[in-house]
Design an enzyme around this catalytic site. Structure first.
Site: not given
Ligand code: UD1
Length: 420
Positions: A22-23, A116, A121, A307, A399
């Site tokens: 999915k990701n 969420c 996030r 995850d 999902r």
């Molecule tokens: C993706 C995955 C999700 C998984 C996560 C971490 C998808 C669709 N989703 O989510 O299933 O749980 O990676 O492996 O691929 N952060 C910031 N600033 C940002 C972005 C992130 O501080 O701009 C923080 C987040 O709050 C979190 C950490 O960085 O603490 C990692 O998040 P991130 O890797 O960005 O998660 P997603 O890419 O949203």
């Protein structure tokens, strides 16, 4: 709203075929915005999140067909630059249309995804990365408005307080493929899903080096072409079935799976006494009667995936002894504790740490799914528990898990969906 009924405490047996990731699917679908030529992508899981991304692509002007795990994307009309709140707010993965739209159309207006239940996030890293490439970005009425006549390569650091970001890396990587000059992303996410995206972009004609490592080097090209591509297997789905096998003391075989992407889970399951063997494109899980309590801490890849944290907690809740579970990626991702405790688990949270005093037996109960992976944890707890578990709000599971009841039923579980 549908609910899932599980008559637990049964061992599982047989083979399960792991679906496409999915990701990896979500950013790869977004990457089709980078070309006007047709793309054909196979091994796409039929999930609510995939359908949401397809809706979003259609709303942006793409023609998309989805049949039997195969998606074709073609361009019959001009691309639009606005990604609407209704679609982006339901799924964070949608936010990765920002980079492709910006570099293709020189402007994009994409709704902020919002937080969420697993945490606030933020998207600061996405915006920082695109600004480094020269984008002018403003946030107005809940939308990110990004503009750039010509994105230009830069040497940038993309790590944040919680390590690299998967989707921020995806967004900046996609934008960099058509930017002018060379972009070097330091502290890029190394997750296999980002590597899959990079391989897709390379197949489209992008010039990328270092995929799968924390330094990505991208030399901008003028144009990307249409391709045919197969999505890799879903390591989180695979891990969920492996943990379910351990929790039910079962022997199962996973097919269409990449052993090398699951090393940390395999290591932790072996530490807890589970026997795991590598097959050809397969993993055999063989379970002993007694599982040992084992502590985990989640980290970015190749660390223990956040995850799979909730699912591993369900296993530890049904394993006598004390284990400590720490989430360093999403420190607030513990909403499942209360529901697991309803099933007789004894888990308490102290900040980003959960202390699990495992029980010999969990008992079926009525529980509420709160997010995707927390729902999977409840399924695992229900399969291990004595008696009947009813899981409400299972739309979360739809999902991210293709054919979950069917796959578990084929393994011998008593699990079915009831429409309410
Ligand atoms: C993706 C995955 C999700 C998984 C996560 C971490 C998808 C669709 N989703 O989510 O299933 O749980 O990676 O492996 O691929 N952060 C910031 N600033 C940002 C972005 C992130 O501080 O701009 C923080 C987040 O709050 C979190 C950490 O960085 O603490 C990692 O998040 P991130 O890797 O960005 O998660 P997603 O890419 O949203």
């Amino acid at each position: 709203m549908d609910k899932l009924i599980i008559e637990g405490h049964k061992t599982l047996k047989g083979e399960v075929r792991v679906s496409g990731s999915k990701n990896a699917t979500l950013p790869i679908l977004a990457a089709t915005l980078l070309t006007d030529e047709p793309c054909e992508i196979c091994n796409i899981p039929k999930l609510r999140d995939t359908l949401t991304m397809i809706k979003l692509l259609r709303s942006l002007g793409k023609t998309v067909e989805f049949k039997k795990n195969r998606v074709t994307v073609t361009s019959k009309e001009a691309l639009k630059s606005v990604a609407d709140y209704k679609l982006v707010s339901t799924m964070r993965g949608s936010f990765c249309v920002l980079g492709p739209l910006l570099v293709k159309l020189k402007q994009a207006r994409v709704s902020l995804p919002g937080g969420c239940v697993i945490g606030i996030r933020p998207v600061d890293l996405h915006l920082k990365g695109l600004k480094a490439l020269g984008a002018k970005i403003e946030v107005e009425n809940g939308y990110v408005i990004a503009k750039a006549r010509q994105l230009k390569g830069d040497h940038l650091y993309l790590g944040g307080a919680f390590g690299p970001s998967v989707l921020a890396t995806a967004n900046v990587l996609m934008a960099a493929t058509l930017a002018k000059g060379t972009t070097i992303i330091e502290s890029a996410a190394c997750e296999p899903e980002v590597e899959d995206l990079a391989n897709f972009l390379i197949a489209m004609g992008a010039n990328i080096q270092g995929q799968g490592s924390p330094r990505l080097t991208v030399k901008g090209v003028k144009k990307l072409k249409g391709v045919r591509y197969d999505i890799g297997p879903d390591r989180i789905e695979a891990g969920t079935y492996m943990i379910a096998a351990a929790a039910t003391k079962s022997n199962i075989t996973l097919k269409n799976v990449d052993y090398s992407q699951l090393l940390v889970l395999i290591d932790k399951l072996k530490e807890s006494g589970v026997k795991i063997e590598k097959g050809h494109n397969a993993i055999h899980v063989k379970c002993v009667k007694t599982i040992r309590p084992t502590s985990i801490t989640t980290y970015p890849y190749p660390g223990f995936p956040t995850d799979l944290q909730a699912q591993f907690m369900a296993l530890m809740a049904a394993t006598p002894g004390v284990s400590v579970i720490t989430d360093k990626v999403f420190p607030d991702r513990f909403i499942h504790i209360a529901e697991l405790n309803r099933m007789g688990a004894n888990i308490r949270r102290e900040g980003s740490v959960a202390i699990v005093e495992g029980r010999k037996t969990l008992y079926g109960a009525q529980v509420m799914a709160s997010d995707l992976r927390a729902s999977a944890a409840l399924v695992i707890a229900g399969l291990a528990a004595k008696g009947r578990t009813e899981i409400h709000r299972i739309y979360h599971l739809d999902r991210g898990y293709e054919g979950l009841e069917q796959k578990f039923s084929e393994l011998g579980a008593k699990i079915y969906r009831e429409k309410i």
